[in-house]
Structure formats: structure tokens, C-alpha cells
Design a protein around this motif. Structure first.
Motif, short mmCIF file in Angstrom:
data_model
loop_
_atom_site.label_atom_id
_atom_site.label_comp_id
_atom_site.label_asym_id
_atom_site.label_seq_id
_atom_site.Cartn_x
_atom_site.Cartn_y
_atom_site.Cartn_z
N SER A 11 8.60 0.59 11.21
CA SER A 11 8.33 0.68 12.65
C SER A 11 6.98 1.31 12.96
O SER A 11 6.51 1.23 14.08
CB SER A 11 9.43 1.51 13.33
N VAL A 12 6.35 1.93 12.00
CA VAL A 12 5.07 2.58 12.27
C VAL A 12 3.91 1.94 11.51
O VAL A 12 2.80 2.44 11.52
CB VAL A 12 5.14 4.09 11.92
N GLY A 13 4.17 0.81 10.84
CA GLY A 13 3.10 0.10 10.15
C GLY A 13 2.53 0.86 8.99
O GLY A 13 1.34 0.75 8.68
N GLY A 14 3.36 1.62 8.29
CA GLY A 14 2.87 2.41 7.16
C GLY A 14 3.35 1.84 5.84
O GLY A 14 4.02 0.82 5.77
N LYS A 15 2.96 2.52 4.78
CA LYS A 15 3.37 2.16 3.43
C LYS A 15 4.06 3.34 2.80
O LYS A 15 3.56 4.47 2.83
CB LYS A 15 2.16 1.75 2.58
N ARG A 30 -1.94 3.24 -6.36
CA ARG A 30 -1.31 2.05 -5.81
C ARG A 30 -1.08 2.19 -4.31
O ARG A 30 -1.28 1.23 -3.55
CB ARG A 30 0.03 1.78 -6.52
N LEU A 31 -0.72 3.37 -3.86
CA LEU A 31 -0.55 3.61 -2.44
C LEU A 31 -1.88 3.46 -1.71
O LEU A 31 -1.95 2.87 -0.63
CB LEU A 31 0.02 5.01 -2.21
N ALA A 32 -2.95 3.97 -2.31
CA ALA A 32 -4.29 3.86 -1.71
C ALA A 32 -4.74 2.40 -1.65
O ALA A 32 -5.42 1.98 -0.70
CB ALA A 32 -5.29 4.70 -2.49
N ALA A 33 -4.36 1.61 -2.67
CA ALA A 33 -4.75 0.20 -2.70
C ALA A 33 -4.00 -0.59 -1.63
O ALA A 33 -4.55 -1.54 -1.05
CB ALA A 33 -4.50 -0.38 -4.09
N GLU A 34 -2.75 -0.24 -1.37
CA GLU A 34 -1.95 -0.97 -0.40
C GLU A 34 -2.33 -0.64 1.04
O GLU A 34 -2.16 -1.47 1.94
CB GLU A 34 -0.46 -0.68 -0.63
N SER A 71 0.18 16.21 5.46
CA SER A 71 1.24 17.14 5.77
C SER A 71 2.45 16.77 4.92
O SER A 71 2.45 15.74 4.27
CB SER A 71 1.60 17.08 7.27
N GLY A 72 3.46 17.62 4.93
CA GLY A 72 4.64 17.29 4.14
C GLY A 72 5.66 18.41 4.12
O GLY A 72 5.52 19.41 4.83
N LEU A 73 6.68 18.22 3.30
CA LEU A 73 7.75 19.21 3.20
C LEU A 73 8.48 19.03 1.88
O LEU A 73 8.32 18.02 1.18
CB LEU A 73 8.73 19.10 4.38
N VAL A 74 9.26 20.04 1.53
CA VAL A 74 10.13 19.98 0.36
C VAL A 74 11.56 19.86 0.87
O VAL A 74 12.00 20.66 1.70
CB VAL A 74 9.98 21.23 -0.53
N VAL A 75 12.27 18.86 0.39
CA VAL A 75 13.64 18.62 0.82
C VAL A 75 14.57 19.55 0.05
O VAL A 75 14.53 19.61 -1.18
CB VAL A 75 14.03 17.15 0.58
N SER A 76 15.41 20.31 0.76
CA SER A 76 16.34 21.21 0.09
C SER A 76 17.49 20.42 -0.52
O SER A 76 17.78 19.28 -0.13
CB SER A 76 16.89 22.24 1.08
N ASP A 96 13.56 14.83 -9.14
CA ASP A 96 12.31 15.53 -9.40
C ASP A 96 11.10 14.76 -8.88
O ASP A 96 9.96 15.05 -9.23
CB ASP A 96 12.14 15.78 -10.90
N GLY A 97 11.35 13.76 -8.03
CA GLY A 97 10.27 12.90 -7.55
C GLY A 97 9.76 13.26 -6.17
O GLY A 97 10.12 14.29 -5.58
N MET A 98 8.93 12.38 -5.64
CA MET A 98 8.29 12.59 -4.34
C MET A 98 8.11 11.24 -3.67
O MET A 98 7.97 10.21 -4.35
CB MET A 98 6.92 13.28 -4.54
N LEU A 99 8.11 11.24 -2.35
CA LEU A 99 7.79 10.04 -1.58
C LEU A 99 6.51 10.29 -0.80
O LEU A 99 6.33 11.36 -0.21
CB LEU A 99 8.93 9.69 -0.62
N GLY A 100 5.63 9.28 -0.82
CA GLY A 100 4.40 9.36 -0.04
C GLY A 100 4.43 8.32 1.06
O GLY A 100 4.73 7.14 0.81
N LEU A 101 4.17 8.72 2.28
CA LEU A 101 4.14 7.81 3.42
C LEU A 101 2.72 7.80 3.99
O LEU A 101 2.25 8.81 4.52
CB LEU A 101 5.15 8.25 4.49
N ALA A 102 2.04 6.66 3.83
CA ALA A 102 0.68 6.51 4.33
C ALA A 102 0.73 5.80 5.68
O ALA A 102 1.37 4.76 5.82
CB ALA A 102 -0.17 5.72 3.34
N LEU A 103 0.05 6.36 6.68
CA LEU A 103 0.07 5.82 8.04
C LEU A 103 -1.35 5.57 8.54
O LEU A 103 -2.28 6.29 8.17
CB LEU A 103 0.78 6.79 8.99
#
Length: 232
Positions: A11-15, A30-34, A71-76, A96-103
Motif C-alpha cells: 500500500s505504500v509502494g515500498g520494498k 539486493r534491497l538497494a537494487a530493487e 529508523s527502526g525497532l527491535v521486536v520483543s 535471529d533475522g531482520m526485515l528491511g522496508l525501503a520506502l
């Protein structure tokens, strides 16, 4: 499997992309390329992510997105057994992973990444002793109990009214820890202390309970040797 935080980007046109401790550089590249023109990066580290991995990921994000706001956060860890910490739709993120949301949204735009909710636990507690200076450290020292005091207890008698011993008090931290144990709350990081009334600052979280009372919420920041609770 349900999750405590689910992310979507359509809905926000991100990756949205997973970042693994085993392939940090490749995943961020890969995120930067997309989405090379990303202006805002939101990073969500799952509850099992190590500090070293988070630092490495942040370094790669800075390198690949030098002009973007970040910006970001750590999920409890989930409070309910069987829930995952983080997912993207039906796909779960490694512990033990992370999600990156590029907008492509500008970094100056205020984004509500999640809505905080607060639920009371345990009984209402009556504060007997507290230190709440206008400036400096605020502490809740003693919580009252239902046990009647006696004249042999000099401390309770001195703090009573007209020579009548007041009810027995206990250290605030011990009272809250007992309620936490009873209701399955795992640690102080999950606890906010509610003070009746509306906070003066808009930055202080607040909530309204079912009885209509308004509460200002303060994180439990620490504990003194005598069992007093330090408010953040």
C-alpha cells in the motif's frame, strides 16, 4: 502461526526484504537494487537478533542508502506461546533475522509504524512512599498492603495518623514483581508504571482504563538496593 508484528508494503509502494545474519551485504545490496531511490529505511530486528548482526546491518544500510532517513525497532519476544515475533504476511521471519522496508516517502514525513497498546495487570496498588521531584530521579518506594500495622513497628507508627499505626508497606519493586509472576509478565522491559492523571508532556504515553480513569505511563527504568522502583 500468528505473529506479534506483521509488515506489508504494497500500500505504500515500498520494498520489503529479509536480512539474514549469514548474508547481510548481499541482502542489503539486493534491497538497494530493487528500490535505489529509497528515501526512508525502516528496520525491524526480530527478538533473537544479536547486537553484532544489528550493527553490521546498520553499517551496510548506511553504505547502500547514504542519503535516506533511517529508523527502526527491535521486536520483543511474543508473550503468547506459539506466536512468532515478526512476519511478512504469511511468511515468518527467522528469530535471529531482520526485515528491511525501503520506502520512497520522504524522511521528513512522520510515519506511524505501529500502534502501541497497553493492558493493565494485577491489582491497583496504593503508593505509600514516593519521591517525585520536578527535576531529577522519580521513584516509587513503598506500596501499601491490607495487613494492619502494629505499634511495635516504629516506622509504620511514625508515619500513621495521630499515633495510629498505618497498614504495613512493602518495597514497590517486590509488589510489582509479585504481580508480574502471577500474570506471566516476563521482565521489567514489558512493564510501564501508571500514575493516575494526565501527563504534562505529549511525549509521555497515556491510556484510559475501563473505569474511565486516565493514566500517565512511565517505563520501569531500574531498582535501588532498598527495592524502590526508578521511573524512566
Amino acid at each position: 502461526t500468528e505473529s506479534s508484528l506483521a509488515l506489508v508494503s504494497a500500500s505504500v509502494g515500498g520494498k520489503l526484504l529479509r536480512i539474514s545474519p549469514k548474508s547481510v551485504s548481499a541482502d542489503v545490496a539486493r534491497l538497494a537494487a530493487e528500490l535505489p531511490g529509497a528515501r526512508t529505511l525502516l528496520l525491524f530486528a526480530n527478538y533473537g537478533a544479536s547486537g553484532a548482526f544489528v550493527r553490521e546491518a546498520l553499517s551496510e544500510v548506511d553504505r547502500c542508502f547514504p542519503g535516506a532517513a533511517k529508523s527502526g525497532l527491535v521486536v520483543s519476544a511474543p508473550s503468547t506461546k506459539g506466536m512468532a515475533g515478526l512476519c511478512t504476511g504469511a511468511s515468518l521471519c527467522d528469530e535471529d533475522g531482520m526485515l528491511g522496508l525501503a520506502l520512497q516517502l520522504p524522511g521528513t514525513l512522520a510515519l506511524d509504524t505501529c500502534e502501541l497498546s497497553f493492558a493493565p495487570f494485577g491489582p491497583a496498588m496504593e503508593v505509600f512512599d514516593a519521591a517525585l521531584p520536578r527535576q531529577g530521579t522519580c521513584m516509587i518506594q513503598k506500596i501499601g498492603t491490607d495487613k494492619e500495622g502494629s505499634f511495635e513497628d516504629a516506622e509504620e507508627t511514625e508515619k500513621g495518623t495521630a499515633g495510629i499505626a498505618r497498614r504495613v508497606s512493602v518495597p514497590a519493586a517486590a509488589a510489582v514483581q509479585a504481580a508480574m509472576k502471577q500474570h506471566g509478565v516476563r521482565g521489567p522491559k514489558e512493564v510501564f508504571i501508571g500514575i493516575a492523571g494526565s501527563p504534562r508532556s505529549e511525549k509521555i504515553p497515556r491510556c484510559t482504563t475501563a473505569d474511565g480513569k486516565s493514566w500517565a505511563l512511565f517505563p520501569w527504568a531500574g531498582m535501588t538496593k532498598d527495592g524502590s522502583m526508578v521511573l524512566g
